[in-house]
Enzyme design. Sequence first.
Site, PDB file in Angstrom:
ATOM      1  N   LYS A  96      -1.392   1.062 -25.250  1.00 16.88           N
ATOM      2  CA  LYS A  96      -1.906   0.797 -26.828  1.00 16.88           C
ATOM      3  C   LYS A  96      -0.625   1.038 -27.431  1.00 16.88           C
ATOM      4  O   LYS A  96       0.172   0.111 -27.428  1.00 16.88           O
ATOM      5  CB  LYS A  96      -3.155   2.205 -27.192  1.00 16.88           C
ATOM      6  CG  LYS A  96      -4.398   1.694 -26.297  1.00 16.88           C
ATOM      7  CD  LYS A  96      -5.417   2.705 -26.613  1.00 16.88           C
ATOM      8  CE  LYS A  96      -6.702   2.453 -26.148  1.00 16.88           C
ATOM      9  NZ  LYS A  96      -6.960   3.332 -24.757  1.00 16.88           N
ATOM     10  N   THR A 154      -3.563   6.443 -22.067  1.00 17.25           N
ATOM     11  CA  THR A 154      -3.150   5.009 -21.337  1.00 17.25           C
ATOM     12  C   THR A 154      -1.943   4.521 -21.811  1.00 17.25           C
ATOM     13  O   THR A 154      -1.068   5.419 -22.613  1.00 17.25           O
ATOM     14  CB  THR A 154      -4.130   3.995 -22.139  1.00 17.25           C
ATOM     15  OG1 THR A 154      -4.159   4.260 -23.505  1.00 17.25           O
ATOM     16  CG2 THR A 154      -5.695   4.299 -21.964  1.00 17.25           C
ATOM     17  N   ARG A 194      -1.484  -2.155 -18.939  1.00 15.36           N
ATOM     18  CA  ARG A 194      -2.633  -1.466 -18.945  1.00 15.36           C
ATOM     19  C   ARG A 194      -2.723  -0.474 -17.918  1.00 15.36           C
ATOM     20  O   ARG A 194      -2.646  -0.719 -16.694  1.00 15.36           O
ATOM     21  CB  ARG A 194      -3.646  -2.523 -18.430  1.00 15.36           C
ATOM     22  CG  ARG A 194      -5.432  -2.372 -18.836  1.00 15.36           C
ATOM     23  CD  ARG A 194      -6.118  -3.620 -19.008  1.00 15.36           C
ATOM     24  NE  ARG A 194      -5.744  -4.127 -20.348  1.00 15.36           N
ATOM     25  CZ  ARG A 194      -6.112  -3.711 -21.443  1.00 15.36           C
ATOM     26  NH1 ARG A 194      -7.209  -2.566 -21.479  1.00 15.36           N
ATOM     27  NH2 ARG A 194      -5.929  -4.266 -22.534  1.00 15.36           N
ATOM     28  N   TYR A 211       0.867  -1.263  -0.048  1.00 10.40           N
ATOM     29  CA  TYR A 211      -0.077  -0.010   0.124  1.00 10.40           C
ATOM     30  C   TYR A 211       0.872   1.237   0.035  1.00 10.40           C
ATOM     31  O   TYR A 211       1.896   1.359   0.622  1.00 10.40           O
ATOM     32  CB  TYR A 211      -0.893  -0.064   1.192  1.00 10.40           C
ATOM     33  CG  TYR A 211      -2.411  -0.021   0.947  1.00 10.40           C
ATOM     34  CD1 TYR A 211      -2.962   0.804  -0.151  1.00 10.40           C
ATOM     35  CD2 TYR A 211      -2.937  -1.267   1.435  1.00 10.40           C
ATOM     36  CE1 TYR A 211      -4.349   0.660  -0.446  1.00 10.40           C
ATOM     37  CE2 TYR A 211      -4.459  -1.459   0.854  1.00 10.40           C
ATOM     38  CZ  TYR A 211      -4.844  -0.508  -0.076  1.00 10.40           C
ATOM     39  OH  TYR A 211      -6.168  -0.796  -0.377  1.00 10.40           O
ATOM     40  N   GLU A 233      -0.455   4.703  -0.441  1.00 10.48           N
ATOM     41  CA  GLU A 233      -1.409   6.013  -0.727  1.00 10.48           C
ATOM     42  C   GLU A 233      -0.494   7.258  -0.492  1.00 10.48           C
ATOM     43  O   GLU A 233       0.286   7.491   0.375  1.00 10.48           O
ATOM     44  CB  GLU A 233      -2.506   6.203   0.240  1.00 10.48           C
ATOM     45  CG  GLU A 233      -3.740   5.121  -0.401  1.00 10.48           C
ATOM     46  CD  GLU A 233      -4.746   4.670   0.586  1.00 10.48           C
ATOM     47  OE1 GLU A 233      -4.453   4.377   1.591  1.00 10.48           O
ATOM     48  OE2 GLU A 233      -5.940   4.965   0.530  1.00 10.48           O
ATOM     49  N   ASP A 267      -6.330  13.954 -25.090  1.00  4.46           N
ATOM     50  CA  ASP A 267      -6.345  12.722 -24.765  1.00  4.46           C
ATOM     51  C   ASP A 267      -5.536  11.991 -25.701  1.00  4.46           C
ATOM     52  O   ASP A 267      -6.100  11.491 -26.745  1.00  4.46           O
ATOM     53  CB  ASP A 267      -7.978  11.988 -24.104  1.00  4.46           C
ATOM     54  CG  ASP A 267      -7.773  10.467 -23.989  1.00  4.46           C
ATOM     55  OD1 ASP A 267      -6.746   9.664 -24.175  1.00  4.46           O
ATOM     56  OD2 ASP A 267      -8.991  10.049 -23.550  1.00  4.46           O
TER      57      ASP A 267
HETATM   58  N1  DSN Z   1     -11.343   0.745 -25.347  1.00  2.00           N
HETATM   59  C1  DSN Z   1     -10.653   1.695 -25.700  1.00  2.00           C
HETATM   60  C2  DSN Z   1     -10.322   1.593 -27.370  1.00  2.00           C
HETATM   61  O1  DSN Z   1     -10.836   0.641 -27.746  1.00  2.00           O
HETATM   62  O2  DSN Z   1     -10.075   2.495 -27.984  1.00  2.00           O
HETATM   63  C3  DSN Z   1     -10.809   2.898 -25.512  1.00  2.00           C
HETATM   64  O3  DSN Z   1     -11.345   3.025 -24.105  1.00  2.00           O
END
Ligand code: DSN
Length: 429
Positions: free
Chosen positions: A220, A217, A226, A45, A47, A191
Site C-alpha cells: 500500500k 502489508t 503484494r 523452495y 521452508e 496492523d
Molecule cells: N483490501 C484491503 C483494503 O482495501 O484496505 C485490505 O485488505
Amino acid sequence: MDSLVFDLINKELERQRHGVELIASENFTSAAVIKAMGSCLTNKYAEGYPGKRYYGGCEVVDQIEQLAIDRVCEIFSAEYANVQPHSGAQANASVFLACLKPGDSFLGFDLSHGGHLSHGSPVNYSGLVYNAHFYGVEEETGTIDMDKVEAKALEVKPKLIVCGASAYSRDWDYARFRAIADKVGALLMADIAHPAGLIAAKELNDPIPHCHIVTSTTHKTLRGPRGGIIVMGKDFENPWGRTTKKGEAIMMSSVLNSGVFPGMQGGPLEHVIAAKAVAFGEVLDPSFTTYAKQVKSNAQAMAKSLVEKGYGIISGGTDNHLMLIDLRSKFPDLNGRQAENALIQADITINKNMVPFDSRSAFVTSGIRIGTAAITTRGFVEQDCLQVVEWMDEVLNNFEDEKKLAGIRSEVNQYMQKFPLYENELTAV
Ligand code: DSN
C-alpha cells in the site's frame, strides 16, 4: 508465449496507465520491484529461515531474505522482522496463532467502522476461531474515544488488543493503547498495513516503541510487492511467560517465527521477498520521504476541496493518505455502489465503503473510500488532486448520464498521458 494471458496483462497495463487510481490500498511499484517478482527465485523452495532451511541450495535466497529483514528493521528501527507472510491477513493470522488459543478473547476495531476483515469479522478465521470484541468510532466525531476503548478492554479482558484499520483517516494513539493493554495484561498488536509508508517516513506516530507486535502489508503506502511483514521493537526478547520443558524462556521472536512457518504457511515466496528487499531499499532512499509528504498533502487538499463542495468526510478530514466520504450529506439518494459504477465509467477507480453507523448494507453502502498513494506515485501534486475532485463531483452530479461520463473519461485519459507509467520499462511481452 501464451498470447491469451499476456495480451490480457498488457490490457491491464493500459487500464492502469490511462485511469486515475484512487483505491486507498493500491499503489504502483517500481519496475525494479516487478522485475524481482518475475525472477527465477520463484523456482526455489526454502521452508525455514535464513541459515535454518529444510532444503539445500538456499545459500543465495538466504542472503536475499536477510537483506529484506535488515532493510525493514532499519526502516522501522525494529529489532526483529519476519518477511515471509504472503499477505497482511496471513501476517495477522500468524500472530493470532502464535499468541492466542482458540476461544481466547481479543479486542479489535469494528469492521463496519473502518476496521479490517482479519480483525475479528464473524466470516473470517479471526472471528470464527477466537472470541472477538470490538471498539468503534463515535457517531458525532467519527473518531475513536480512547476512554471507551479502555472501558471495553476492562470489560472483556482480552488477551490481545489490535489497533489499526483499513478505512480510518486519523492517526493512532499507540502510547494510550499500550497503557490500556498493560492495564488488562494484554498483548498489543498494531496492523499498519495502510499507513506503513507514512510511518516509515516519520509522517505519522510510530507504533514500534509501544506495540509488542506490528504487522503490515508491503504494497500500500509502502509501495512494494503484494505481501506482508511482522516486526517488533524492544519486546522481541520478551518471553511473556512461556518456557521450554527444560524451563528455558522462549523468545517472542521464535514464537512468532513458528506462527508464520510452520504454523500458517509452507514455503516462502522468495521472489516476492526479493521484491520486498528492493522496495525497502527504495523506502530507505531520501526521495521516499518527499513522496510520503506529498501523499499526505494531496490527501489533505482533496479532503478540503470535497468538504467545500458539500461532501461529508468521516472525522472531518485526514491525517494520512485516505478518507471516507459519506455521500449522504450531498446526495441522500446516491449509494456507494452507484457512485463506484459511475466513477469507473470515467476511468476513476475507487471503492464503495460502509461508513460508521451506515443505514445501507456492505454491498450497497453510503460511502466511498479514496486514497492518494497511487496518484502521488504517478506524480500528482495538489492542483492535480483538485482537478480529480472536480471530475468526481461532475460524475456524481451526473451519475446516470452516460454521454457526460464518457466525456469525462476522455478528459481523464488525456490528462493521464502527462503522467507516464512504466514507459519503456515494462510490457508483458
Ligand atoms: N483490501 C484491503 C483494503 O482495501 O484496505 C485490505 O485488505
